[in-house]
Write a protein that holds these residues in place. Structure first.
Motif, PDB file in Angstrom:
ATOM      1  N   ILE A  41       1.209   4.291  -2.761  1.00 47.71           N
ATOM      2  CA  ILE A  41       1.128   5.713  -2.416  1.00 47.71           C
ATOM      3  C   ILE A  41       2.395   6.442  -2.860  1.00 47.71           C
TER       4      ILE A  41
ATOM      5  N   THR B 110       2.330   6.868  -6.586  1.00 51.83           N
ATOM      6  CA  THR B 110       1.357   7.900  -6.947  1.00 51.83           C
ATOM      7  C   THR B 110       1.940   9.282  -6.710  1.00 51.83           C
ATOM      8  N   TRP B 111       2.575   9.474  -5.565  1.00 50.74           N
ATOM      9  CA  TRP B 111       3.187  10.765  -5.249  1.00 50.74           C
ATOM     10  C   TRP B 111       4.301  11.088  -6.240  1.00 50.74           C
TER      11      TRP B 111
ATOM     12  N   VAL C  17       0.842  -1.199   0.000  1.00 56.79           N
ATOM     13  CA  VAL C  17       0.000   0.000   0.000  1.00 56.79           C
ATOM     14  C   VAL C  17       0.878   1.251   0.000  1.00 56.79           C
ATOM     15  N   LEU C  18       1.920   1.245   0.825  1.00 59.15           N
ATOM     16  CA  LEU C  18       2.837   2.382   0.857  1.00 59.15           C
ATOM     17  C   LEU C  18       3.587   2.524  -0.472  1.00 59.15           C
TER      18      LEU C  18
ATOM     19  N   ARG D  47       0.784  17.964  -7.019  1.00 58.42           N
ATOM     20  CA  ARG D  47       1.033  17.652  -5.610  1.00 58.42           C
ATOM     21  C   ARG D  47       0.480  18.752  -4.704  1.00 58.42           C
TER      22      ARG D  47
END
Length: 160
Positions: free
Chosen positions: A134, A137-138, A130-131, A148
């Motif tokens: 994320i 995605t970032w 999951v991290l 952002r």
């Protein structure tokens, strides 16, 4: 003939480094670059989806999930090397505006595999995946101007 043109125009001083030689030897047409990008990106998505399906196979499913999911994301990320070349891609990845995001993505790739292989901890592996999502995605948002900042404002308004 090109060397003669360069010598006559005064552009005789050229770099003869290994990067230039590799770049000249491996230059691809734009059509080939697009095809390479699409193939790598689609294979990356297929590996990630296959990894998600393998998650439910039992004890070995977790390791297979972590490996397929991580390598799928890595392949999708590497597919952009076809569009801009590996050297330019690495320069952009480690540019001042996205160096932290790049490091987080790479760390999450490694942590996901460590949690699956060395620790064999299902919950921690899922948290790392999951991290990883994320972080990717970032990182991806860093290529879209003001994206952002928009995400930060959206989440800060949700918290208040």
């Amino acid at each position: 003939m090109d060397k003669l043109k360069k010598a006559l125009s005064g552009e005789d001083e050229e770099e003869s480094g290994i990067v230039t030689q590799i770049s000249d030897a491996s230059s691809l047409s734009w059509e080939t670059r697009i095809k390479g990008f699409i193939v790598c990106f689609v294979l990356g998505i297929i590996l990630s989806v296959l990894g998600s399906c393998l998650l439910w196979l039992g004890s070995k499913g977790l390791i297979l999930f972590a490996v397929f999911y991580t390598f799928g994301n890595l392949l999708s990320l590497a597919s952009t090397c076809f569009l801009m070349g590996p050297v330019k891609q690495l320069k952009k990845m480690f540019a001042k505006t996205r160096v932290i995001a790049t490091i987080l993505v790479l760390v999450m790739f490694v942590l996901t595999l460590v949690c699956a292989f060395a620790l064999k901890n299902a919950a921690l592996t899922l948290v790392c995946c999951v991290l990883q999502f994320i972080a990717l995605t970032w990182y991806s948002l860093s290529y879209i101007p003001y994206a952002r900042d928009a995400v930060k404002k959206c989440f800060s308004s949700c918290i208040e």
